[in-house]
Each structure stands twice: as C-alpha cells, then as structure tokens.
Design an enzyme around this catalytic site. Structure first.
Site, mmCIF file in Angstrom:
data_model
loop_
_atom_site.group_PDB
_atom_site.id
_atom_site.type_symbol
_atom_site.label_atom_id
_atom_site.label_comp_id
_atom_site.label_asym_id
_atom_site.label_seq_id
_atom_site.Cartn_x
_atom_site.Cartn_y
_atom_site.Cartn_z
ATOM 1 N N SER A 125 1.369 -17.819 -18.257
ATOM 2 C CA SER A 125 1.196 -16.598 -17.492
ATOM 3 C C SER A 125 2.357 -15.660 -17.794
ATOM 4 C CB SER A 125 1.157 -16.965 -16.005
ATOM 5 O OG SER A 125 1.085 -15.804 -15.216
ATOM 6 N N LYS A 135 -2.221 -15.379 -20.298
ATOM 7 C CA LYS A 135 -2.682 -14.645 -19.107
ATOM 8 C C LYS A 135 -1.713 -13.512 -18.857
ATOM 9 C CE LYS A 135 -2.273 -15.852 -14.220
ATOM 10 N NZ LYS A 135 -2.659 -16.824 -13.183
ATOM 11 N N LEU A 136 -2.241 -12.301 -18.755
ATOM 12 C CA LEU A 136 -1.400 -11.125 -18.513
ATOM 13 C C LEU A 136 -1.521 -10.716 -17.057
ATOM 14 C CD1 LEU A 136 -2.425 -8.962 -21.624
ATOM 15 C CD2 LEU A 136 -0.430 -10.490 -21.410
ATOM 16 N N LYS A 137 -0.405 -10.545 -16.396
ATOM 17 C CA LYS A 137 -0.415 -9.998 -15.045
ATOM 18 C C LYS A 137 -0.679 -8.495 -15.154
ATOM 19 C CE LYS A 137 0.679 -13.531 -12.437
ATOM 20 N NZ LYS A 137 -0.157 -13.970 -11.305
ATOM 21 N N ASP A 143 -4.710 -11.248 -14.666
ATOM 22 C CA ASP A 143 -4.598 -11.628 -13.258
ATOM 23 C C ASP A 143 -4.055 -10.448 -12.465
ATOM 24 O OD1 ASP A 143 -4.227 -12.798 -10.810
ATOM 25 O OD2 ASP A 143 -2.760 -14.287 -11.471
ATOM 26 N N ASN A 201 -3.855 -10.394 -8.946
ATOM 27 C CA ASN A 201 -3.300 -10.767 -7.629
ATOM 28 C C ASN A 201 -3.710 -9.769 -6.547
ATOM 29 O OD1 ASN A 201 -0.762 -12.099 -9.473
ATOM 30 N ND2 ASN A 201 -1.627 -13.338 -7.837
ATOM 31 N N GLU A 213 -8.835 -12.373 -13.020
ATOM 32 C CA GLU A 213 -8.549 -13.212 -11.858
ATOM 33 C C GLU A 213 -8.205 -12.356 -10.641
ATOM 34 O OE1 GLU A 213 -5.399 -15.899 -12.808
ATOM 35 O OE2 GLU A 213 -5.388 -16.841 -10.836
ATOM 36 N N ASP A 225 -8.935 -16.779 -7.118
ATOM 37 C CA ASP A 225 -7.752 -17.598 -6.877
ATOM 38 C C ASP A 225 -7.473 -17.561 -5.370
ATOM 39 O OD1 ASP A 225 -5.218 -18.744 -6.735
ATOM 40 O OD2 ASP A 225 -4.193 -17.197 -7.866
ATOM 41 N N LYS A 275 -5.959 -24.390 -7.368
ATOM 42 C CA LYS A 275 -4.549 -24.719 -7.121
ATOM 43 C C LYS A 275 -4.532 -25.667 -5.931
ATOM 44 C CE LYS A 275 -2.372 -20.341 -8.454
ATOM 45 N NZ LYS A 275 -1.983 -19.024 -7.910
ATOM 46 N N GLY A 308 -0.995 -22.223 -11.380
ATOM 47 C CA GLY A 308 0.381 -22.672 -11.194
ATOM 48 C C GLY A 308 1.086 -21.811 -10.175
HETATM 49 O O1 NPG Z 1 2.939 -20.749 -14.515
HETATM 50 O O2 NPG Z 1 3.271 -21.591 -12.532
HETATM 51 C C1 NPG Z 1 3.020 -20.663 -13.293
HETATM 52 C C2 NPG Z 1 2.788 -19.303 -12.699
HETATM 53 C C3 NPG Z 1 1.384 -18.903 -12.879
HETATM 54 O O3 NPG Z 1 0.853 -16.613 -12.673
HETATM 55 C C4 NPG Z 1 1.088 -17.665 -12.109
HETATM 56 N N1 NPG Z 1 1.105 -17.789 -10.788
HETATM 57 O O4 NPG Z 1 -0.911 -15.660 -8.863
HETATM 58 O O5 NPG Z 1 -1.329 -17.378 -10.018
HETATM 59 C C5 NPG Z 1 -0.535 -16.577 -9.566
HETATM 60 C C6 NPG Z 1 0.915 -16.670 -9.952
HETATM 61 C C7 NPG Z 1 1.939 -16.682 -8.892
HETATM 62 C C8 NPG Z 1 3.222 -16.444 -9.259
HETATM 63 C C9 NPG Z 1 1.673 -16.928 -7.601
HETATM 64 C C10 NPG Z 1 4.222 -16.421 -8.339
HETATM 65 C C11 NPG Z 1 2.681 -16.924 -6.664
HETATM 66 C C12 NPG Z 1 3.955 -16.651 -7.049
#
Ligand code: NPG
Length: 365
Positions: free
Chosen positions: A133, A159-161, A187, A189, A212, A237, A261, A289
């Site tokens: 990610s 995976k690109l935020k 992703d 969020n 996502e 998610d 998760k 993750g």
């Molecule tokens: O590689 O563990 C990892 C991070 C993967 O992008 C990731 N997690 O929204 O899925 C998510 C995000 C996340 C990051 C969630 C930080 C919460 C805090």
C-alpha cells in the site's frame, strides 16, 4: 488449558517512512498487545486500532478501556477463543478490542494443541502473494520513485491511496510509467461522496483491480449506486464489520470484492466465516493491513493462506514498515511471504524488542 493471567503490553515503533492516507499521516505506530498466560503456554494478540478515531470510530486508548473494563472481566480460566466470542456478544461493536483478545486466546490454545493458526483456519497455501500500500505522496515524482522501488523489491500488486485532488492523475502517472500489466488498485478510505460518481468513473480508463471504500462507511446504498455506475470493481473495507454486514453488502450488490481485516470484524474466527461466505458465492477476497507488527502480521498471513484469498493482500514484508520488527522479520521472496508453520501464530516478540515494550496491566483470573 487454563488461562491464569492476562497482561496488557504497550509500546511504540517508528515507521520507516510516513504513511499518508485521506484521513491523516502516520509516522509511528502506537502498540497494544494482549498476552494470555496459560498453565502451559502463553499467547499474543495485537490490537490494530490507531491512536485516533479516523480510520474507524475505534482508537487505541478506547480499546485499552474496553478490554480492561468490559472484556477481560468476562474471561475465566476455561475460556476459549470460541466461548469468548459468544460471551462478549452482548457488548456492541468494539471489533478491534474483541479481535485483540480473541487472537491471544487462539494463540495460547493452539500452542497447547500444537496446531498452527494456518492449519486451524483451513489454510491451503504455504506462502502468500504480497502487495503493498503506497501512501499519498508529496509529488508525482516521489510517487513514481516509491512505486518503482516497491516493484523492484518484487511486490506483486500496488495499491495507491487516493483522495479528492490526488486521484486520476496519480493513477494515470503510475499506469503510464509502469505499464498495463501492473496489478494496480486504489484506496479512498471513504473520502468521496455520491456526487463524485462522474469523477470516479474516469478511473475506468485504467483497468484497476478495484477501488476500495470510495464512500462513507455507513453508505451501503451509495456503494450499490456507484458499483452500478462505474466499471471499476468496488471493494469494501471499513463498511464490513461482521459476517452480517458482509452478507448484507453482497445481497445488495454493493461490492464484487471484499477486503477482510480480522481486526475490523472482531477476530479470526469471524474473518474465516466471511471468507467462507465469499468463497461459496464466488466473491474474491484479500487480506488488508493495519500497519501491524510481526504478531498481527503472522496471524494475517495464516488467514490470507485460505483458498478464497485470490488477490494479493496488504501483507507486506516487515521492512516495508519498520527498521526492526517486534518479531523475526517477515521477508519478501519472489513476491511472496511464507506462512508461519509453528504452533499458534508461530512467532513471538524478540527478547530485545520485548524490552522496548511495557507491561501496563496484569489481570489475575
Ligand atoms: O500495509 O498494513 C499495511 C497498511 C495497509 O493501506 C493500508 N491500510 O485503510 O487499509 C487501510 C490502511 C490503513 C492505514 C488503515 C493506516 C488504518 C491506518
């Protein structure tokens, strides 16, 4: 097996680089572990909650409270992971707190039985395809450099935020630079609203594996609408907190893919149920993750080895997160990470790393 004591352990570990998402930037990880001490073995569980309630409503200090005040008082010497789940059912929500305690109980009971978590869950793979990610970067140049480094390390999927203002161009840049064969997903969020549908439809041009959690956690109907309007598969998610919410989302047609998760759904046993449901319905799943250290990562790898996990997960190598992990590091080999085979989660904190943690509370049963 008899559980004799439950301990809470706290700590903090720096990330190798800041991780920016649409809801904030993480530069370190506050740590909370539960250690269940039995008459023969001890087991560890890691809490995935962040320090602040921005990913979801749960946050670390709140988990300490919930675990100490409401969950641990319900545990008796003969409590198992399975009976724990039934016992704590009247306590609403608080999935991350429940998952942390459940993991510790599972670890100790499986160590007593000399069974790995992977075997207990029904794993069929000995290694897991690893994705990574990539946080929101300061510039497109930084993005290309960071993605290039991860690809060079062997990660099988990127995976690109994304967030409003940093999305279409970001994806376009990575596609242009690294080609059409790269497994690529985004992703959000929950950073978008239903009024962004036309904007998000532009992502259809880039042949993404999925988008996502584009909309708010509780906007299932919005995800149904969006899933109909765009060709990029919608993956949920934050919205999926249980078997029931997973079934509901699938029944409504909100998502053709689910990110599982364990911490978000109350533990590994519930996570397996969601996996089983998805497998029966032909819905691909992958393991998300939460910047876990080796304790949580070991358990996630066991889950990700189940047959329905057909997409690479955010189960990256230890070095992607930490200079030195709490456990022996998980290492990327040809894009895969080995699933632990030892009893329980198969790993323990290293002595010198344990020394950086603090035992903050002890509960005698
Ligand atoms: O590689 O563990 C990892 C991070 C993967 O992008 C990731 N997690 O929204 O899925 C998510 C995000 C996340 C990051 C969630 C930080 C919460 C805090």
């Amino acid at each position: 097996m008899t559980i004799e004591t439950i301990e809470l352990w706290r700590g903090r570990i720096d990330l190798v680089s800041p991780f920016r998402t649409s809801f904030g930037t993480e530069t370190f990880r506050d740590l909370l572990y539960v250690r269940a001490v039995g008459d023969r073995n001890a087991g560890w569980g890691e809490c995935v909650a962040m320090a602040t309630p921005n990913y979801s409503s749960e946050y670390l200090e709140n988990c300490v409270q919930v675990i100490s005040r409401f969950l641990l008082p319900l545990i008796k010497g003969d409590t198992t992971a399975e009976s724990f789940i039934a016992t704590v059912a009247p306590i609403r929500g608080n999935y991350m707190s429940k998952a942390c305690v459940e993991s510790a109980l599972l670890d100790v009971q499986l160590r007593d039985q000399d069974i790995s978590l992977a075997r207990f869950l029904g794993a069929t793979q000995s290694r897991v395809a690893s994705g990574v990610s990539v946080g929101i970067q300061a510039s497109l140049g930084d993005l290309v450099r960071v993605v290039g480094e991860y690809i060079a390390q062997g990660y099988l999927r990127i995976k690109l935020k994304i967030e409003p203002g940093s999305d279409i161009e970001v994806v376009h840049t990575v596609r242009k630079e690294f080609g059409d064969d790269l497994l690529l997903q985004v992703d959000a969020n929950a950073a978008y609203t239903r009024s962004d549908t036309a904007h998000l439809k532009q992502l259809d041009a880039f042949n993404l594996l999925l988008i996502e959690q584009p909309l708010a956690e509780d906007d299932l109907a919005g995800h149904v609408e969006l899933a109909r309007a765009i060709n990029t598969p919608v993956c949920l998610d934050e919205s999926i907190t249980s078997l029931d919410t997973a079934r509901g989302a699938l029944d409504l047609g909100a998502c053709p893919v689910i990110n599982i998760k364990p911490g978000r759904v109350g533990g590994y046993i519930e996570a397996k149920k969601i996996h089983d449901l998805c497998l029966a319905r032909g819905i691909p799943v992958w393991c998300g993750g939460m910047l876990e250290t080796g304790i949580g990562r070991a358990a996630n790898l066991a889950l990700a080895a189940l047959p329905g996990f057909t997409l690479p997960g955010d189960t990256s190598a230890s070095a992607r997160y930490f200079a030195r992990d709490i456990t022996e590091p998980f290492v990327l080999m040809d894009g895969y990470i080995d699933v632990p085979t030892g009893p329980g989660i198969g790993v323990e904190p290293l002595a010198d790393m344990l020394a950086t943690l603090t035992k903050s509370a002890t509960f005698k049963l």
